[in-house]
Motif scaffolding. Structure first.
Motif, PDB file in Angstrom:
ATOM      1  N   SER A  23       0.796  -1.228   0.000  1.00  0.00           N
ATOM      2  CA  SER A  23       0.000   0.000   0.000  1.00  0.00           C
ATOM      3  C   SER A  23       0.827   1.275   0.000  1.00  0.00           C
ATOM      4  O   SER A  23       0.277   2.367   0.088  1.00  0.00           O
ATOM      5  N   GLU A  24       2.142   1.148  -0.099  1.00  0.00           N
ATOM      6  CA  GLU A  24       3.002   2.322   0.001  1.00  0.00           C
ATOM      7  C   GLU A  24       3.577   2.722  -1.356  1.00  0.00           C
ATOM      8  O   GLU A  24       3.555   1.945  -2.311  1.00  0.00           O
ATOM      9  N   THR A  25       4.115   3.935  -1.403  1.00  0.00           N
ATOM     10  CA  THR A  25       4.696   4.473  -2.635  1.00  0.00           C
ATOM     11  C   THR A  25       6.116   4.927  -2.375  1.00  0.00           C
ATOM     12  O   THR A  25       6.414   5.549  -1.348  1.00  0.00           O
ATOM     13  N   GLN A  26       6.986   4.598  -3.300  1.00  0.00           N
ATOM     14  CA  GLN A  26       8.383   5.020  -3.222  1.00  0.00           C
ATOM     15  C   GLN A  26       8.671   5.842  -4.478  1.00  0.00           C
ATOM     16  O   GLN A  26       8.758   5.291  -5.580  1.00  0.00           O
ATOM     17  N   ALA A  27       8.809   7.144  -4.311  1.00  0.00           N
ATOM     18  CA  ALA A  27       8.962   8.039  -5.454  1.00  0.00           C
ATOM     19  C   ALA A  27      10.429   8.185  -5.860  1.00  0.00           C
ATOM     20  O   ALA A  27      11.323   8.231  -5.017  1.00  0.00           O
ATOM     21  N   ASN A  28      10.640   8.226  -7.156  1.00  0.00           N
ATOM     22  CA  ASN A  28      11.955   8.530  -7.737  1.00  0.00           C
ATOM     23  C   ASN A  28      13.070   7.667  -7.143  1.00  0.00           C
ATOM     24  O   ASN A  28      14.112   8.156  -6.726  1.00  0.00           O
ATOM     25  N   ARG A  29      12.850   6.397  -7.141  1.00  0.00           N
ATOM     26  CA  ARG A  29      13.828   5.453  -6.622  1.00  0.00           C
ATOM     27  C   ARG A  29      14.877   5.158  -7.692  1.00  0.00           C
ATOM     28  O   ARG A  29      14.545   4.690  -8.783  1.00  0.00           O
ATOM     29  N   LEU A  30      16.154   5.421  -7.386  1.00  0.00           N
ATOM     30  CA  LEU A  30      17.222   5.140  -8.332  1.00  0.00           C
ATOM     31  C   LEU A  30      17.262   3.647  -8.636  1.00  0.00           C
ATOM     32  O   LEU A  30      17.154   2.819  -7.736  1.00  0.00           O
ATOM     33  N   ARG A  31      17.462   3.317  -9.896  1.00  0.00           N
ATOM     34  CA  ARG A  31      17.476   1.900 -10.277  1.00  0.00           C
ATOM     35  C   ARG A  31      18.730   1.190  -9.766  1.00  0.00           C
ATOM     36  O   ARG A  31      18.674   0.059  -9.346  1.00  0.00           O
ATOM     37  N   GLU A  32      19.860   1.818  -9.858  1.00  0.00           N
ATOM     38  CA  GLU A  32      21.138   1.226  -9.439  1.00  0.00           C
ATOM     39  C   GLU A  32      21.280  -0.222  -9.913  1.00  0.00           C
ATOM     40  O   GLU A  32      21.257  -1.167  -9.119  1.00  0.00           O
ATOM     41  N   PRO A  33      21.436  -0.419 -11.214  1.00  0.00           N
ATOM     42  CA  PRO A  33      21.476  -1.772 -11.774  1.00  0.00           C
ATOM     43  C   PRO A  33      22.710  -2.557 -11.362  1.00  0.00           C
ATOM     44  O   PRO A  33      23.789  -2.006 -11.162  1.00  0.00           O
ATOM     45  N   ASP A  34      22.531  -3.860 -11.258  1.00  0.00           N
ATOM     46  CA  ASP A  34      23.617  -4.795 -10.974  1.00  0.00           C
ATOM     47  C   ASP A  34      23.886  -5.600 -12.237  1.00  0.00           C
ATOM     48  O   ASP A  34      24.599  -5.179 -13.128  1.00  0.00           O
TER      49      ASP A  34
END
Length: 778
Positions: free
Chosen positions: A287-298
């Motif tokens: 039910s939560e939102t995380q805005a503008n989360r960096l992808r930081e790919p592996d």
């Protein structure tokens, strides 16, 4: 939202019934998905090779091992994996993929971090650094057939990922020069910076030359400290390099040794995800939102000459819990959004203790074409699965299936020439948890329905799946194929789950929250002693069992249908009398619930029995002939055997018989105890008896029948073996699950068994709901 218009695929396998909404623009906007190709063919686990088998076939050595990155010989018959914990690589014969065989190990003179294969040679990146500042490494060339070192090439820094070009002209080695996470707050910049090394593989290995490609100064985030993580090479000899902590991606032309393009991996807004894992116990709330989360790919893998996919695990500042597809011009072609988080919740693999961090943590990706169909494989480190996506439609990955893996899959390898997929799982901890053994998971593409998951949930009204995990007791409805399960103390706000076992996978179609609106738990305070002692719990402990919304924090281990309607729940007590390190925080309690989960009554053990409490208490409950029959897991203080408690509902009196357990036979010792119990009629009951061992150490996983006819208080019961279910558990081709805890007999006589995956806490999360068929029960 369930994907529709999949009639053809669904007719082939109900594994597709859990297909989730995908997103292609980073904001969870749903897109229409097409049907998958080859709807009759799926990947299924054919074997699991425990790395401990390299030490000894019985796997009785507790020395930690690891299989981190895996490669295959050119003919696909031999696997080579890195074991960083022991500073060696290992070899496995998979000529028969259903029966992998150890071929030995080779010491590397440092920490092997990655491996690939070129011709007859395995090329191993080895970290030989003294510390985080004085870095060094080497590329070790190994003859696969002879399992001997041919040559070593100095790399000058700490290597991580390694890749080879398809034409065999180049090797690309990521020199990460990883940071010291204990220094300050662990953030970059920390010298020395990382870079990419190109190895020109012309001639004999001894004559190979290296070139260095500078990656410093490319990213806006920590530009002075490049942190390259993973590399993949396409058919045009362009290397794509992920710079995880920099949230950046670079393309390098290997012929010229120049960075041809670089760009940010960007950010994504995640909606309907769980970002909270405290306070304990846990709650999965999408039910939560995380805005503008960096992808930081592996991990990264090319899909074509112009597109590649990234696994967005994250590190310091990000991790978007999914995967992305990028074009070589830097444009985002697709982003999974919350797709993988919802998948994990749907199949019981959501690791709630990672909710506030990076969720399921997609660690790696690989790509392969099988029987004319392109597939993308995404390995989730924290949920221990590999998700498979059909890539037939441009920029529209279609979820095909999910594969269970041993804990923490890191390396993923497709071998299309042999219809095989390999995942290397690195987590190994026999000393504290027998269920965690590092392994190579071997899957085969075959004409067969998907074998996993065995249980998945439907959606709630808001479009999110019913999240579940830690499945404990089971009970069958009086008719049909419906069973009811419960989650245990890993979660607060305990629930009952209604499961349709007539379909495959079984469908968890309803959740019933257990509540105490009438204050029945608080009313127990009148039965407490005036001062807390080791034999009782106090009002503070009682208050902790009830949440502000009226939901409850119990340890439901057993469930039974009540003859007058509703349910009986057996809640295991917490703590051991007289043991200061394990104070008694709750008693073993029986709860009578209405059909809607409201607590109507609470039954306690006699005070003299409560005074003997051990932390291994109620595990199963069954109502039969006006009595409740309770299975205690292990013997309590002063007892030689665990108790079978019998409570007369009319007379409100207790009797106790005793159950003789099998002797411990596992080489890892441990204990043997009871789990669930179910009524068979005529005073006969079926019980689960098991040891607390998993994987190669598991020995006792059995169903016994007991008969209470003529049994009086204090009787030591006799038992009759109905079925040794260890072969059934091994039939999944994975490491044997430890906690078989749920047992039910359907109206048609089919016996169902389910294991508790511990909420994916120090557990790979695998749930096996097994239908054993109609057994000889009487």
């Amino acid at each position: 939202m369930l994907v529709k218009k999949l009639a053809i695929a669904l007719a082939a396998s109900v594994a597709l019934s859990g297909l989730l909404t995908a997103c292609n623009d980073g904001d969870d906007t749903p897109v229409q998905l097409a049907s998958v190709s080859n709807p009759d063919k799926f990947f299924n686990r054919t074997a699991t090779f425990a790395v401990c088998a390299q030490l000894e076939s019985s796997c009785e050595d507790s020395t930690p091992t690891a299989a981190e990155i895996v490669a295959a010989s050119e003919d696909g018959m031999t696997l080579v994996y890195t074991n960083s914990l022991k500073g060696e690589i290992g070899f496995v014969d998979i000529a028969d993929p259903a029966n992998p065989k150890p071929l030995g190990r080779l010491v590397m003179g440092g920490e092997p971090t990655s491996v690939t294969v070129l011709g007859a040679h395995a090329l191993v990146a080895v970290n030989t650094s003294k510390d985080f500042v004085n870095v060094s490494g080497k590329l070790v060339v190994v003859d696969i057939a002879k399992r001997s070192v041919v040559s070593e090439i100095a790399l000058g820094g700490q290597p991580d990922s390694v890749a080879r070009s398809k034409d065999g002209r180049y090797m690309a080695v990521v020199i990460e020069n990883e940071r010291d996470e204990t220094l300050g707050n662990g953030a970059p910049p920390q010298a020395p910076t990382g870079y990419l090394t190109i190895v020109d593989t012309v001639g004999a290995p001894a004559s190979w030359k290296t070139r260095q490609v500078e990656l410093k100064g490319l990213a806006a985030l920590y530009p002075d400290d490049a942190e390259p993580e993973y590399v993949s090479i396409n058919d045009d000899n362009i290397a794509v390099v992920t710079l995880q902590e920099n949230n950046h991606i670079a393309l390098v032309d290997l012929a010229s040794g120049k960075v041809s393009r670089h760009f940010s991996a960007g950010a994504v807004t995640l909606n309907q995800v769980d970002l909270t894992d405290a306070p304990r116990p846990n709650v999965l709330s999408l039910s939560e939102t995380q805005a503008n989360r960096l992808r930081e790919p592996d991990g990264v893998s090319w899909l074509s000459r112009t597109q590649f996919a990234t696994a967005n695990e994250g590190d310091l500042n990000g991790g978007s819990r999914g995967f992305s597809i990028f074009n070589t011009d830097g444009k985002l072609a697709y982003d999974a959004g919350n797709l993988m988080e919802h998948l994990m919740a749907r199949i019981g693999h959501a690791n709630d203790k990672r909710s506030d961090a990076k969720g399921n943590e997609p660690e790696n990706v690989t790509f392969g074409r099988f029987d004319g169909t392109d597939y993308l494989f995404v390995a989730s480190e924290r949920s221990s699965v590999v998700a498979v996506y059909d890539m037939s439609q441009p920029n529209q990955p279609v979820f095909k299936q999910v594969l269970p893996a041993a804990a923490a899959p890191e390396g993923v390898l497709a071998i299309p020439s042999r219809n095989l997929l390999i995942a290397a799982s690195e987590l190994d901890d026999r000393a504290t948890s027998s269920t965690l053994r590092s392994a190579l998971n071997i899957y085969q593409y075959q004409q067969a329905p998907a074998a996993y998951p065995t249980l998945q949930s439907v959606n709630r009204a808001d479009g999110t799946p019913i999240p579940w995990s830690a499945m404990s007791g089971l009970v069958a409805a009086p008719s049909g194929s419906v069973v009811y399960g419960i989650d245990d103390s890993f979660f607060r706000g305990n629930r009952i789950f209604e499961i349709d076992a007539s379909v495959k996978p079984a469908s968890l179609r309803r959740e019933i929250r257990i509540t105490d609106p009438n204050g029945k738990i608080a009313a127990l305070a009148t039965q407490l002693p005036s001062a807390k002692d080791a034999n009782a719990f106090d009002a503070t402990d009682l208050a902790a069992l009830v949440n502000a919304d009226g939901s409850v924090n119990l340890d439901p281990e057993g469930i039974s249908l009540a003859s007058g309607g509703g349910f009986w729940i057996a809640s295991e007590g917490a703590g051991t009398v007289g043991e200061a390190a394990r104070p008694v925080l709750s008693a073993n309690l029986i709860f009578k619930l209405s059909a809607s989960g409201v607590i109507e009554d609470i039954i306690r053990l006699p005070a003299a029995i409560d005074a003997k409490q051990q932390r291994f208490g109620f595990e199963g409950i069954a109502e039969s002939d006006g009595k409740l029959v309770l299975a205690f897991q292990r013997a309590w203080a002063g007892d030689k055997h665990p108790r079978i408690g019998v409570y007369d509902l009319a007379a409100k009196t207790w009797q106790f018989m005793f159950y003789p357990l099998d002797a411990v036979t596992s080489p890892n010792k441990g204990w043997v105890g009871l789990s669930d119990i179910t009524a068979l009629g005529n005073k006969r009951f079926l019980v689960i008896e098991r040891d607390n061992q998993g994987g190669p150490d598991a020995r006792i996983k059995k169903l016994y029948r007991i008969d209470l006819s003529g049994a009086t208080d204090g009787t030591v019961l006799s038992k009759t073996l109905v079925r040794d279910v260890l072969p059934d558990l091994k039939a999944s081709k994975g490491l044997v699950v430890e906690k078989i805890e749920g047992l039910a007999v359907l109206a048609n006589g089919d016996v169902l068994l389910v294991n508790d995956n511990d909420g994916v806490d120090d557990n790979n999360g695998e749930t096996q709901l097994l239908k054993l068929g109609q057994l000889t029960l009487n």
